[in-house]
Design a protein around this motif. Structure first.
Motif, short mmCIF file in Angstrom:
data_model
loop_
_atom_site.label_atom_id
_atom_site.label_comp_id
_atom_site.label_asym_id
_atom_site.label_seq_id
_atom_site.Cartn_x
_atom_site.Cartn_y
_atom_site.Cartn_z
N UNK A 400 0.80 -1.23 0.00
CA UNK A 400 0.00 0.00 0.00
C UNK A 400 0.84 1.28 0.00
N UNK A 401 2.15 1.18 0.20
CA UNK A 401 2.95 2.41 0.29
C UNK A 401 3.56 2.74 -1.06
N UNK A 402 3.91 4.01 -1.22
CA UNK A 402 4.62 4.45 -2.42
C UNK A 402 6.11 4.21 -2.18
N UNK A 403 6.60 3.09 -2.67
CA UNK A 403 7.97 2.67 -2.38
C UNK A 403 8.98 3.71 -2.86
N UNK A 404 8.80 4.23 -4.07
CA UNK A 404 9.74 5.20 -4.63
C UNK A 404 9.87 6.45 -3.79
N UNK A 405 8.74 7.00 -3.36
CA UNK A 405 8.80 8.25 -2.57
C UNK A 405 9.44 8.02 -1.22
N UNK A 406 9.14 6.88 -0.59
CA UNK A 406 9.75 6.60 0.70
C UNK A 406 11.26 6.43 0.58
N UNK A 407 11.69 5.77 -0.47
CA UNK A 407 13.13 5.61 -0.66
C UNK A 407 13.82 6.94 -0.95
N UNK A 408 13.12 7.83 -1.66
CA UNK A 408 13.69 9.14 -1.95
C UNK A 408 14.02 9.92 -0.70
N UNK A 409 13.22 9.75 0.37
CA UNK A 409 13.45 10.52 1.60
C UNK A 409 14.23 9.71 2.64
N UNK A 410 14.82 8.58 2.20
CA UNK A 410 15.78 7.91 3.07
C UNK A 410 15.35 6.63 3.73
N UNK A 411 14.13 6.15 3.47
CA UNK A 411 13.69 4.91 4.08
C UNK A 411 14.24 3.69 3.34
N UNK A 412 14.52 2.64 4.10
CA UNK A 412 14.75 1.32 3.51
C UNK A 412 13.39 0.62 3.52
N UNK A 413 12.90 0.22 2.33
CA UNK A 413 11.54 -0.29 2.21
C UNK A 413 11.55 -1.73 1.71
N UNK A 414 10.82 -2.58 2.42
CA UNK A 414 10.52 -3.92 1.93
C UNK A 414 9.02 -3.97 1.68
N UNK A 415 8.65 -4.21 0.42
CA UNK A 415 7.25 -4.33 0.07
C UNK A 415 7.07 -5.66 -0.66
N UNK A 416 6.15 -6.46 -0.20
CA UNK A 416 5.98 -7.82 -0.70
C UNK A 416 5.88 -7.84 -2.22
N UNK A 417 6.75 -8.65 -2.83
CA UNK A 417 6.70 -8.84 -4.28
C UNK A 417 7.34 -7.75 -5.10
N UNK A 418 7.84 -6.66 -4.46
CA UNK A 418 8.46 -5.56 -5.19
C UNK A 418 9.98 -5.75 -5.22
#
Length: 431
Positions: A400-418
């Protein structure tokens, strides 16, 4: 086989000799210094924190790179000795026949005309009969990128005497660097020009930092944005964008020391106005740090007495554990002087070092936190003083999260299947 010895295995000597050993497998490199530091270089926990340095040392240690405290033996056997103002050590360790014919390389930043003084010491120690050739080969790498800078330098500077022997010595050192440095990046000058060049490089970079920090004060007073100003000015090709980021001030072992050496050289040469100019660069740096503290205190109703202030970052720059001349230490001392309770977190600086740098008189007011969250818990204010890249994590089990935007501001993101974040690639799926 050419033999090189370096007296001093610190932030300059250790990485420099490691890269020489890596790129010159037919050259034997030994580094001599105090026993505790030698033990650290021979261990799995190196005394210098630099990205890529562990791999360089592991590749060469035991092959053609050794760390030893047997200074006399290695200096006597060496063809080229890199030193940091240790001429008397070289003179004492050099023995007739084997020890006199040496190239002695001044590596660290030193006062102007130090090489001439080194020559006099070496020749006097051997009754004027020695054949020492002194070169100046100052280092220009930055802490945090030392290995990269050494492997791909903008330039290698070699200063020597304009004599047959001096030119021959410079060629011998140039031949070492020729193993990996293109010929057009090797700059040869006189001894004095090389020494002044090192001090001038530090001073000019620091001057840019002080200049933009002085502009930052004006921006606050007028409502301008210093980021906009820096971006606009940096687009001018005559200026460029490097070292135009405003901050709490410059730090580290080189800038202030080299500027003051340059100012001293100006003073000794009868140039008081030039000396005052360079001292003003340091004065503006001190002003910026004290101005930052005053802003913190004024913003918190005129006092921080009894209040908790979180300090994130204590090293003078990210990527290193070095606190020498760190602006964070000065800011902490300023806050402690107003009786604040300071909670410090830095991922690379030890509690012992933080307590040493914040002064013993305030130890009850200082806490060293295990992470940024602990440092910030219950704080009245938070000061970010070193721009460490500390990851924050998001684990998205519903996509449900916008992976690209979160990564742009410094988050490490794990999103199922991405696609996996680079931080997670190569890590096992289970602990």
């Amino acid at each position: 086989m050419v033999k090189i010895c370096c007296i001093g295995a610190g932030y300059v000597g250790g990485p420099s000799m490691g890269v020489i050993a890596l790129k010159c497998p037919a050259i034997e490199v030994a580094v001599d210094v105090s026993r505790p530091r030698i033990d650290a270089w021979n261990s799995n926990r190196l005394p210098v924190l630099e990205p890529g340095l562990d791999a360089v040392v592991r590749a060469c240690r035991g092959r053609n790179l050794s760390f030893s405290a047997d200074v006399d033996r290695h200096v006597a056997d060496a063809d080229i000795v890199f030193v940091s103002s240790a001429a008397r050590v070289v003179a004492a360790a050099s023995r007739p026949g084997n020890g006199k014919n040496k190239i002695v390389v001044e590596k660290s930043a030193v006062p102007v005309r130090a090489a001439e003084a080194m020559e006099r010491i070496l020749l006097a120690a051997h009754g004027g009969g020695g054949t020492f050739q002194v070169l100046s080969n100052p280092e220009f790498f930055s802490e945090g990128t030392a290995v990269r800078d050494l492997l791909c330098p903008d330039r290698v500077l070699i200063g020597g005497r304009d004599t047959d022997a001096g030119r021959s010595a410079a060629r011998a050192l140039r031949d070492v660097y020729a193993h990996w440095v293109p010929e057009d990046r090797v700059v040869t000058t006189s001894l004095c020009s090389a020494e002044v060049s090192k001090l001038a490089a530090s001073a000019l970079l620091a001057q840019r930092v002080s200049s933009v920090n002085a502009i930052s004060a004006l921006c606050e007073a007028t409502g301008a944005d210093v980021s906009d100003v820096s971006r606009a000015v940096g687009r001018d090709g005559r200026v460029g964008g490097g070292f135009l980021d405003a901050g709490v001030g410059f730090g580290g072992p080189s800038f202030q020391k080299d500027i003051l050496r340059l100012a001293y050289a100006c003073e000794r040469s009868g140039l008081p106005e030039a000396a005052d100019y360079w001292r003003q660069v340091v004065a503006v740096n001190e002003y910026q740090k004290s101005r930052f503290v005053r802003r913190v205190v004024a913003s918190m109703f005129g006092t921080v007495a009894g209040k908790k202030v979180a300090v994130l970052g204590f090293a003078f720059k990210k990527g290193v554990g070095d606190t020498r001349e760190s602006p964070a230490a000065d800011v902490c001392r300023g806050l402690l002087g107003d009786r604040a309770h300071v909670s410090v977190y830095d991922p690379a600086v030890s509690e012992k070092q933080i307590r040493r740098d914040t002064a013993a008189a305030h130890q009850q007011q200082v806490r060293v936190a295990r992470d940024a969250y602990e440092a910030a818990e219950g704080a009245h204010g938070l000061c970010i003083l070193t721009d460490w890249d500390e990851p924050a994590f998001v684990f998205d089990g519903r996509g449900v999260v916008d992976v690209g935007k979160l990564r742009e501001i410094g988050f490490v993101v794990y999103s199922v299947g991405k696609p996996l974040d680079p931080w997670l690639k190569g890590l096992p799926a289970v602990a």
